[in-house]
Design an enzyme around this catalytic site. Structure first.
Site, PDB file in Angstrom:
ATOM      1  N   GLY A  63       0.914  -1.341   0.240  1.00  0.00           N
ATOM      2  CA  GLY A  63      -0.126   0.421   0.045  1.00  0.00           C
ATOM      3  C   GLY A  63       0.665   1.311  -0.124  1.00  0.00           C
ATOM      4  N   ARG A  65     -14.934 -15.187  -9.193  1.00  0.00           N
ATOM      5  CA  ARG A  65     -14.990 -14.030  -9.202  1.00  0.00           C
ATOM      6  C   ARG A  65     -15.947 -12.555  -8.733  1.00  0.00           C
ATOM      7  NH1 ARG A  65      -9.869 -12.128 -11.118  1.00  0.00           N
ATOM      8  NH2 ARG A  65      -9.249 -14.588 -11.338  1.00  0.00           N
ATOM      9  N   ARG A  99      -5.264  -8.104  -8.320  1.00  0.00           N
ATOM     10  CA  ARG A  99      -6.118  -9.474  -8.809  1.00  0.00           C
ATOM     11  C   ARG A  99      -6.837  -8.426 -10.449  1.00  0.00           C
ATOM     12  NH1 ARG A  99      -8.422 -13.169  -6.969  1.00  0.00           N
ATOM     13  NH2 ARG A  99     -10.745 -13.723  -7.951  1.00  0.00           N
ATOM     14  N   LEU A 104      -9.569  -7.849 -13.293  1.00  0.00           N
ATOM     15  CA  LEU A 104     -11.040  -7.630 -12.393  1.00  0.00           C
ATOM     16  C   LEU A 104     -11.586  -8.148 -13.992  1.00  0.00           C
ATOM     17  CD1 LEU A 104     -10.844  -3.415 -12.094  1.00  0.00           C
ATOM     18  CD2 LEU A 104     -11.597  -5.822  -9.805  1.00  0.00           C
ATOM     19  N   ASN A 109      -5.128   2.881 -12.929  1.00  0.00           N
ATOM     20  CA  ASN A 109      -4.072   1.696 -12.469  1.00  0.00           C
ATOM     21  C   ASN A 109      -3.013   2.608 -12.814  1.00  0.00           C
ATOM     22  OD1 ASN A 109      -3.441  -1.004 -11.550  1.00  0.00           O
ATOM     23  ND2 ASN A 109      -2.380  -1.461 -13.292  1.00  0.00           N
ATOM     24  N   HIS A 118       1.348   0.998 -13.472  1.00  0.00           N
ATOM     25  CA  HIS A 118       1.970  -0.259 -13.115  1.00  0.00           C
ATOM     26  C   HIS A 118       3.200   0.682 -13.597  1.00  0.00           C
ATOM     27  CE1 HIS A 118       2.745  -4.231 -15.358  1.00  0.00           C
ATOM     28  NE2 HIS A 118       3.247  -3.536 -15.921  1.00  0.00           N
ATOM     29  N   GLU A 120      -8.964  -5.177 -20.951  1.00  0.00           N
ATOM     30  CA  GLU A 120      -7.320  -6.000 -21.434  1.00  0.00           C
ATOM     31  C   GLU A 120      -6.631  -6.216 -20.368  1.00  0.00           C
ATOM     32  OE1 GLU A 120      -7.301  -8.165 -24.104  1.00  0.00           O
ATOM     33  OE2 GLU A 120      -9.451  -7.524 -24.663  1.00  0.00           O
ATOM     34  N   GLU A 166       9.855   5.344  -6.094  1.00  0.00           N
ATOM     35  CA  GLU A 166       9.648   7.067  -5.648  1.00  0.00           C
ATOM     36  C   GLU A 166       8.893   7.291  -7.092  1.00  0.00           C
ATOM     37  OE1 GLU A 166      13.702   8.585  -5.334  1.00  0.00           O
ATOM     38  OE2 GLU A 166      13.809   6.576  -3.544  1.00  0.00           O
TER      39      GLU A 166
HETATM   40  C1  GAR Z   1       4.208  -0.896  -7.157  1.00  0.00           C
HETATM   41  O1  GAR Z   1       4.935  -1.250  -8.212  1.00  0.00           O
HETATM   42  C2  GAR Z   1       2.758  -1.117  -8.522  1.00  0.00           C
HETATM   43  O2  GAR Z   1       3.290  -0.181  -9.644  1.00  0.00           O
HETATM   44  C3  GAR Z   1       2.447  -2.001  -9.029  1.00  0.00           C
HETATM   45  O3  GAR Z   1       2.685  -3.465  -7.774  1.00  0.00           O
HETATM   46  C4  GAR Z   1       2.625  -2.639  -6.898  1.00  0.00           C
HETATM   47  C5  GAR Z   1       2.526  -2.188  -5.496  1.00  0.00           C
HETATM   48  O4  GAR Z   1       3.074  -1.561  -4.024  1.00  0.00           O
HETATM   49  N1  GAR Z   1       1.235  -2.711  -9.639  1.00  0.00           N
HETATM   50  C6  GAR Z   1       1.096  -3.995 -10.427  1.00  0.00           C
HETATM   51  O5  GAR Z   1       2.387  -4.180 -11.563  1.00  0.00           O
HETATM   52  C7  GAR Z   1      -0.153  -3.642 -10.930  1.00  0.00           C
HETATM   53  N2  GAR Z   1       0.271  -4.595 -12.461  1.00  0.00           N
HETATM   54  P1  GAR Z   1       2.248  -0.746  -3.180  1.00  0.00           P
HETATM   55  O6  GAR Z   1       0.687  -1.858  -2.840  1.00  0.00           O
HETATM   56  O7  GAR Z   1       2.989  -0.633  -2.314  1.00  0.00           O
HETATM   57  O8  GAR Z   1       1.630   0.355  -4.098  1.00  0.00           O
END
Ligand code: GAR
Length: 202
Positions: free
Chosen positions: A11, A66, A92, A94, A108, A110, A144, A173
């Protein structure tokens, strides 16, 4: 704009958004109504509670499908009149059903420059592929995986002697700084969409 943040783990992105909110850094009028976790032991739950935000835990393992799990989440989102859903390490996928209910209303983040390296372990994928630059993408969620309209991106150079752990930390960061900015843009409404192209209007 009433927002829900969905998490599954640490988080840290959620914390950066809550920090920005508490410090009045958003220019748009944003209300963070609820944090939803699909994992009972997600570290982010503790942080959200400490920061004084309401948390709802809806563990997917308690549901047979789901769809049943998502129906419960949607019920909560509707009860609270949520207008924007922010995925922050929500691990997860969606369903089409969920996404079609919230077209261009789910964000989101990524850890790669999409469309390169979608899916899991994006930092490792980029690192092992040998690209010299990677980055972070904030995008809308569509049907997708990791293919929705791109909202913001930021580039990171991969340094020659760097380890994957160091790269992942530097990337985090950047995530913490870009995600609140992207949320602010979407909540401000100062953008238009033409096909796949999102253009800022400010
Ligand atoms: C983050 O690096 C985010 O970009 C990645 O998971 C991590 C969550 O960290 N998300 C994905 O890879 C989505 N495909 P956090 O729980 O500390 O925010």
């Amino acid at each position: 704009m009433k927002i829900a943040i969905l998490i599954s783990g640490r988080g840290s992105n959620m914390v950066s958004i809550l920090d920005a909110h508490r410090q009045n850094k958003f220019e748009s009028n944003i209300e963070i109504e609820v944090i939803i976790s699909n994992k009972t032991n997600a570290e982010g739950i503790i942080h959200a509670k400490q920061m004084g935000y309401p948390v709802e835990i809806i563990p997917h393992i308690n549901y047979n499908s789901r769809e049943d799990h998502e129906r419960e989440i949607i019920k909560l989102l509707e009860d609270r009149n949520i207008q924007l859903i922010v995925l922050a390490g929500y691990m997860r996928i969606l369903s089409k059903y969920f996404v079609s209910n919230y077209q261009n209303k789910i964000l989101n983040i990524h850890p790669s420059l999409l469309p390169s390296f979608p899916g899991l372990h994006a930092q490792r994928q980029a690192f092992e592929y040998g690209v010299k630059y990677t980055g972070v993408t904030v995008h809308f969620v569509n049907e997708e995986v990791d293919q929705g309209i791109i909202i913001m991106q930021e580039v990171l150079e991969i340094y020659p002697a760097e380890t994957i752990e160091q790269l992942t930390l530097r990337m985090l960061e950047v995530e913490h700084h870009i995600y609140p900015k992207a949320i602010d843009l979407i909540c401000s409404g100062k953008y238009s969409i033409n096909g796949r192209i999102l253009q800022r209007n400010d």
